[in-house]
Design a protein around this motif. Structure first.
Motif, PDB file in Angstrom:
ATOM      1  N   ASN A  59     -46.401 -52.596  -4.487  1.00 40.09           N
ATOM      2  CA  ASN A  59     -46.846 -52.167  -5.825  1.00 40.09           C
ATOM      3  C   ASN A  59     -46.001 -50.962  -6.260  1.00 40.09           C
ATOM      4  O   ASN A  59     -45.248 -50.393  -5.460  1.00 40.09           O
ATOM      5  CB  ASN A  59     -48.350 -51.811  -5.823  1.00 40.09           C
ATOM      6  CG  ASN A  59     -48.678 -50.767  -4.777  1.00 40.09           C
ATOM      7  OD1 ASN A  59     -48.259 -49.623  -4.883  1.00 40.09           O
ATOM      8  ND2 ASN A  59     -49.395 -51.166  -3.731  1.00 40.09           N
ATOM      9  N   GLY A  60     -46.185 -50.561  -7.510  1.00 34.35           N
ATOM     10  CA  GLY A  60     -45.373 -49.474  -8.060  1.00 34.35           C
ATOM     11  C   GLY A  60     -45.755 -48.107  -7.525  1.00 34.35           C
ATOM     12  O   GLY A  60     -44.926 -47.183  -7.548  1.00 34.35           O
ATOM     13  N   THR A  61     -46.977 -47.966  -7.051  1.00 30.48           N
ATOM     14  CA  THR A  61     -47.406 -46.679  -6.490  1.00 30.48           C
ATOM     15  C   THR A  61     -46.735 -46.462  -5.131  1.00 30.48           C
ATOM     16  O   THR A  61     -46.146 -45.395  -4.880  1.00 30.48           O
ATOM     17  CB  THR A  61     -48.940 -46.642  -6.337  1.00 30.48           C
ATOM     18  OG1 THR A  61     -49.536 -47.055  -7.564  1.00 30.48           O
ATOM     19  CG2 THR A  61     -49.420 -45.259  -5.968  1.00 30.48           C
ATOM     20  N   ILE A  64     -43.140 -45.418  -5.356  1.00 28.62           N
ATOM     21  CA  ILE A  64     -42.861 -43.985  -5.566  1.00 28.62           C
ATOM     22  C   ILE A  64     -43.005 -43.212  -4.253  1.00 28.62           C
ATOM     23  O   ILE A  64     -42.132 -42.423  -3.879  1.00 28.62           O
ATOM     24  CB  ILE A  64     -43.803 -43.390  -6.646  1.00 28.62           C
ATOM     25  CG1 ILE A  64     -43.665 -44.143  -7.966  1.00 28.62           C
ATOM     26  CG2 ILE A  64     -43.490 -41.898  -6.858  1.00 28.62           C
ATOM     27  CD1 ILE A  64     -44.703 -43.739  -9.013  1.00 28.62           C
ATOM     28  N   THR A  85     -49.095 -39.094 -17.916  1.00 26.41           N
ATOM     29  CA  THR A  85     -48.582 -40.301 -17.272  1.00 26.41           C
ATOM     30  C   THR A  85     -49.759 -40.998 -16.620  1.00 26.41           C
ATOM     31  O   THR A  85     -50.880 -40.482 -16.612  1.00 26.41           O
ATOM     32  CB  THR A  85     -47.512 -39.952 -16.214  1.00 26.41           C
ATOM     33  OG1 THR A  85     -47.030 -41.165 -15.600  1.00 26.41           O
ATOM     34  CG2 THR A  85     -48.062 -39.056 -15.106  1.00 26.41           C
ATOM     35  N   PHE A  86     -49.509 -42.179 -16.048  1.00 25.24           N
ATOM     36  CA  PHE A  86     -50.545 -42.825 -15.254  1.00 25.24           C
ATOM     37  C   PHE A  86     -50.741 -42.006 -13.974  1.00 25.24           C
ATOM     38  O   PHE A  86     -49.781 -41.512 -13.383  1.00 25.24           O
ATOM     39  CB  PHE A  86     -50.144 -44.278 -14.945  1.00 25.24           C
ATOM     40  CG  PHE A  86     -51.160 -45.023 -14.146  1.00 25.24           C
ATOM     41  CD1 PHE A  86     -52.488 -45.074 -14.552  1.00 25.24           C
ATOM     42  CD2 PHE A  86     -50.810 -45.673 -12.966  1.00 25.24           C
ATOM     43  CE1 PHE A  86     -53.445 -45.763 -13.806  1.00 25.24           C
ATOM     44  CE2 PHE A  86     -51.752 -46.366 -12.216  1.00 25.24           C
ATOM     45  CZ  PHE A  86     -53.068 -46.407 -12.638  1.00 25.24           C
ATOM     46  N   ALA A  88     -51.054 -42.615 -10.980  1.00 24.71           N
ATOM     47  CA  ALA A  88     -50.306 -42.976  -9.767  1.00 24.71           C
ATOM     48  C   ALA A  88     -48.999 -42.206  -9.622  1.00 24.71           C
ATOM     49  O   ALA A  88     -48.540 -41.973  -8.497  1.00 24.71           O
ATOM     50  CB  ALA A  88     -50.004 -44.474  -9.764  1.00 24.71           C
ATOM     51  N   SER A  89     -48.385 -41.802 -10.755  1.00 20.22           N
ATOM     52  CA  SER A  89     -47.117 -41.049 -10.661  1.00 20.22           C
ATOM     53  C   SER A  89     -47.315 -39.803  -9.823  1.00 20.22           C
ATOM     54  O   SER A  89     -46.398 -39.353  -9.128  1.00 20.22           O
ATOM     55  CB  SER A  89     -46.620 -40.615 -12.050  1.00 20.22           C
ATOM     56  OG  SER A  89     -46.576 -41.661 -12.961  1.00 20.22           O
ATOM     57  N   VAL A 131     -40.783 -39.895 -15.707  1.00 17.31           N
ATOM     58  CA  VAL A 131     -41.511 -41.122 -16.065  1.00 17.31           C
ATOM     59  C   VAL A 131     -40.949 -41.634 -17.386  1.00 17.31           C
ATOM     60  O   VAL A 131     -40.917 -40.897 -18.379  1.00 17.31           O
ATOM     61  CB  VAL A 131     -43.029 -40.845 -16.196  1.00 17.31           C
ATOM     62  CG1 VAL A 131     -43.769 -42.136 -16.528  1.00 17.31           C
ATOM     63  CG2 VAL A 131     -43.578 -40.223 -14.920  1.00 17.31           C
ATOM     64  N   ASP A 153     -39.546 -42.977 -12.573  1.00 23.36           N
ATOM     65  CA  ASP A 153     -40.731 -43.844 -12.528  1.00 23.36           C
ATOM     66  C   ASP A 153     -40.608 -44.777 -13.726  1.00 23.36           C
ATOM     67  O   ASP A 153     -40.958 -44.435 -14.851  1.00 23.36           O
ATOM     68  CB  ASP A 153     -42.016 -43.017 -12.579  1.00 23.36           C
ATOM     69  CG  ASP A 153     -43.270 -43.904 -12.575  1.00 23.36           C
ATOM     70  OD1 ASP A 153     -43.139 -45.129 -12.725  1.00 23.36           O
ATOM     71  OD2 ASP A 153     -44.383 -43.346 -12.443  1.00 23.36           O
ATOM     72  N   ALA A 155     -41.986 -47.775 -14.071  1.00 18.65           N
ATOM     73  CA  ALA A 155     -43.034 -48.815 -14.050  1.00 18.65           C
ATOM     74  C   ALA A 155     -43.233 -49.429 -15.431  1.00 18.65           C
ATOM     75  O   ALA A 155     -43.551 -50.603 -15.554  1.00 18.65           O
ATOM     76  CB  ALA A 155     -44.352 -48.217 -13.547  1.00 18.65           C
ATOM     77  N   GLN A 156     -43.061 -48.609 -16.476  1.00 15.00           N
ATOM     78  CA  GLN A 156     -43.323 -49.088 -17.833  1.00 15.00           C
ATOM     79  C   GLN A 156     -42.035 -49.408 -18.590  1.00 15.00           C
ATOM     80  O   GLN A 156     -42.098 -49.678 -19.791  1.00 15.00           O
ATOM     81  CB  GLN A 156     -44.135 -48.034 -18.597  1.00 15.00           C
ATOM     82  CG  GLN A 156     -45.484 -47.731 -17.942  1.00 15.00           C
ATOM     83  CD  GLN A 156     -46.350 -46.790 -18.755  1.00 15.00           C
ATOM     84  OE1 GLN A 156     -46.034 -46.429 -19.875  1.00 15.00           O
ATOM     85  NE2 GLN A 156     -47.478 -46.381 -18.177  1.00 15.00           N
ATOM     86  N   SER A 177     -43.062 -51.347 -11.326  1.00  8.72           N
ATOM     87  CA  SER A 177     -44.319 -52.046 -11.028  1.00  8.72           C
ATOM     88  C   SER A 177     -44.262 -53.403 -11.706  1.00  8.72           C
ATOM     89  O   SER A 177     -43.787 -53.510 -12.843  1.00  8.72           O
ATOM     90  CB  SER A 177     -45.495 -51.249 -11.592  1.00  8.72           C
ATOM     91  OG  SER A 177     -46.668 -52.066 -11.634  1.00  8.72           O
ATOM     92  N   TYR A 179     -47.164 -55.180 -11.949  1.00  8.19           N
ATOM     93  CA  TYR A 179     -48.582 -55.425 -12.240  1.00  8.19           C
ATOM     94  C   TYR A 179     -48.672 -56.363 -13.455  1.00  8.19           C
ATOM     95  O   TYR A 179     -47.811 -56.303 -14.343  1.00  8.19           O
ATOM     96  CB  TYR A 179     -49.253 -54.070 -12.518  1.00  8.19           C
ATOM     97  CG  TYR A 179     -50.731 -54.172 -12.761  1.00  8.19           C
ATOM     98  CD1 TYR A 179     -51.617 -54.345 -11.700  1.00  8.19           C
ATOM     99  CD2 TYR A 179     -51.251 -54.097 -14.051  1.00  8.19           C
ATOM    100  CE1 TYR A 179     -52.975 -54.458 -11.927  1.00  8.19           C
ATOM    101  CE2 TYR A 179     -52.611 -54.201 -14.283  1.00  8.19           C
ATOM    102  CZ  TYR A 179     -53.465 -54.381 -13.214  1.00  8.19           C
ATOM    103  OH  TYR A 179     -54.810 -54.497 -13.438  1.00  8.19           O
ATOM    104  N   LYS A 182     -47.397 -55.619 -17.013  1.00  8.60           N
ATOM    105  CA  LYS A 182     -46.092 -54.973 -17.220  1.00  8.60           C
ATOM    106  C   LYS A 182     -45.098 -55.912 -17.929  1.00  8.60           C
ATOM    107  O   LYS A 182     -45.309 -57.112 -18.024  1.00  8.60           O
ATOM    108  CB  LYS A 182     -45.518 -54.535 -15.863  1.00  8.60           C
ATOM    109  CG  LYS A 182     -46.360 -53.445 -15.193  1.00  8.60           C
ATOM    110  CD  LYS A 182     -46.312 -52.162 -15.984  1.00  8.60           C
ATOM    111  CE  LYS A 182     -46.859 -50.960 -15.245  1.00  8.60           C
ATOM    112  NZ  LYS A 182     -48.311 -50.776 -15.327  1.00  8.60           N
ATOM    113  N   GLY A 190     -47.206 -56.010  -7.275  1.00  7.60           N
ATOM    114  CA  GLY A 190     -45.832 -56.048  -6.774  1.00  7.60           C
ATOM    115  C   GLY A 190     -45.096 -54.835  -7.290  1.00  7.60           C
ATOM    116  O   GLY A 190     -45.492 -54.234  -8.294  1.00  7.60           O
TER     117      GLY A 190
END
Ligand SMILES: Cc1ncc(COP(=O)(O)O)c(C=O)c1O
Length: 360
Positions: A59-61, A64, A85-86, A88-89, A131, A153, A155-156, A177, A179, A182, A190
């Motif tokens: 996963n994206g977490t 990192i 940010t989310f 998880a960052s 991010v 980061d 992820a987005q 990420s 997810y 996304k 993933g």
């Protein structure tokens, strides 16, 4: 819902047959974890990003945390990170034992800047997490010019570009990420690490596999954080379509501009040189509750993502209490995500804008 907040099913619909045969291929192969699909996806993803290495993880977490550890971050080190940010960052930093140091953002781009990073630098700074929020592309080169390595980061920001290249090729390493919501999504969790640094890639491969190269000898206390063959196969079907979907997202943003949304709310601003494949289209409005009410009345999807920024979340108070981040607080108060999808039409943009007009 007259205009949904996002719609991944419509762009994916033409790929259903391809997805089914990819899933069948994995079923027939009886290889389910870290096999040929993952190896091929890693090569294809690295090439897409303009980097030499990609490492699939769970996963994206984890991506990192593992990257930070591969960059050498640990107890006694500081890692600079935005609070807008989310969660998880920042959570990923805490898992390495390093200390998160919160920095502010630019209120128009929602990204960190060299100035906000400079204000948070100390001799203990080990890395900066830039991010690429909402699909914008933070100014990684300018931040690294301060003399500190940047982990992107991203992820987005899958599918976004900047004048200097794609996320994944701008900093020391980037994390993604996949997810399901996304821009490039799998059918579960993933993630991936993308880098041009062979040593970081090698260390990440060891860390994702319990700190071992062969599951016989163990060099590190690592993680069980692997990408499944099924998810990799699903991602491989979609990756060739990503640019087309990103173009659709960019067109959707233009549709909002042409429909006159800027008269009613502050639109997100690309960082200089960036071409964002907007993952979320996030506007700012001084009376955001009123805007929410107007969109709800017209059955237009919306979502406030980060009303309470990370540094004020209860588990983060040890590092966040008393930190003053005025642009972050402003963004937290006023932001709102409105519908964004690769296929968002001008007619849908008109509908959203008509709904927002009721709040003006
Ligand atoms: C900015 C950001 N960083 C990290 C993550 C974590 O990714 P994942 O949910 O795959 O662990 C996300 C995902 O939601 C995210 O948006």
């Amino acid at each position: 819902m007259s205009v949904p907040l996002f719609d991944a099913a419509t762009p994916r619909a033409p790929l259903r047959e391809g997805l089914r045969s990819a899933i069948d291929r994995v079923l027939e192969s009886e290889r389910f974890v870290l096999g040929p699909e993952v190896a091929s996806f890693e090569r294809e993803l690295a090439a897409y990003c303009g980097a030499s290495q990609a490492v699939g993880v769970a996963n994206g977490t984890d991506a990192i945390t593992i990257t930070l550890r591969a960059m050498g971050a640990g107890p006694g080190d500081e890692v600079i990170v935005p609070s807008f940010t989310f969660y998880a960052s920042v959570e990923a930093i805490v898992h390495t034992g390093a200390t998160p140091v919160f920095c502010d953002i630019d209120a128009d781009t929602y990204c960190i800047t060299p100035e906000t990073v400079r204000a948070a630098l100390t001799p203990r700074t080990k890395a900066v997490i830039a991010v690429h929020l909402f699909g914008n592309v933070a100014p990684v080169g300018e931040i690294q010019a301060l003399g500190v390595p940047v982990l992107e980061d991203a992820a987005q920001a899958m599918g976004s570009r900047s004048a200097a290249g794609r996320p994944g090729s701008l900093g020391v390493a980037a994390t993604f990420s996949f997810y399901p919501s996304k821009n490039l999504a799998c059918f579960g969790d993933g993630g991936a690490i993308v880098t041009n640094d062979d040593a970081i890639a090698e260390e990440a491969r060891i860390l994702r596999f319990h700190g071992s190269r062969d599951k016989i000898d163990y060099e590190q206390v690592g993680y069980n954080s692997r990408l499944d063959e099924l998810q990799a196969a699903i991602l491989r079907v979609q990756l060739p379509h990503l640019d087309q979907w990103s173009d659709g997202r960019m067109q959707a943003a233009r549709n909002y501009e042409e429909a006159g949304l800027a008269e009613l709310a502050s639109l997100p601003k690309p960082v200089a040189g960036a071409s964002p494949a907007w993952h979320l289209y996030v506007v700012s409005h001084p009376d955001v509750k009123r805007l929410e009410g107007a969109l709800a009345a017209a059955q237009v999807g919306y979502k406030p993502y980060y009303r309470t920024p990370v540094h004020r979340q209860a588990p983060m108070l040890e590092w966040g209490a008393g930190v003053d981040l005025p642009a972050t607080e402003h963004a937290a108060r006023t932001h709102l995500a409105i519908p964004m999808s690769p296929g968002l039409t001008r007619a849908q943009a008109d509908e959203v804008v008509a709904a927002a007009r009721a709040a003006s």
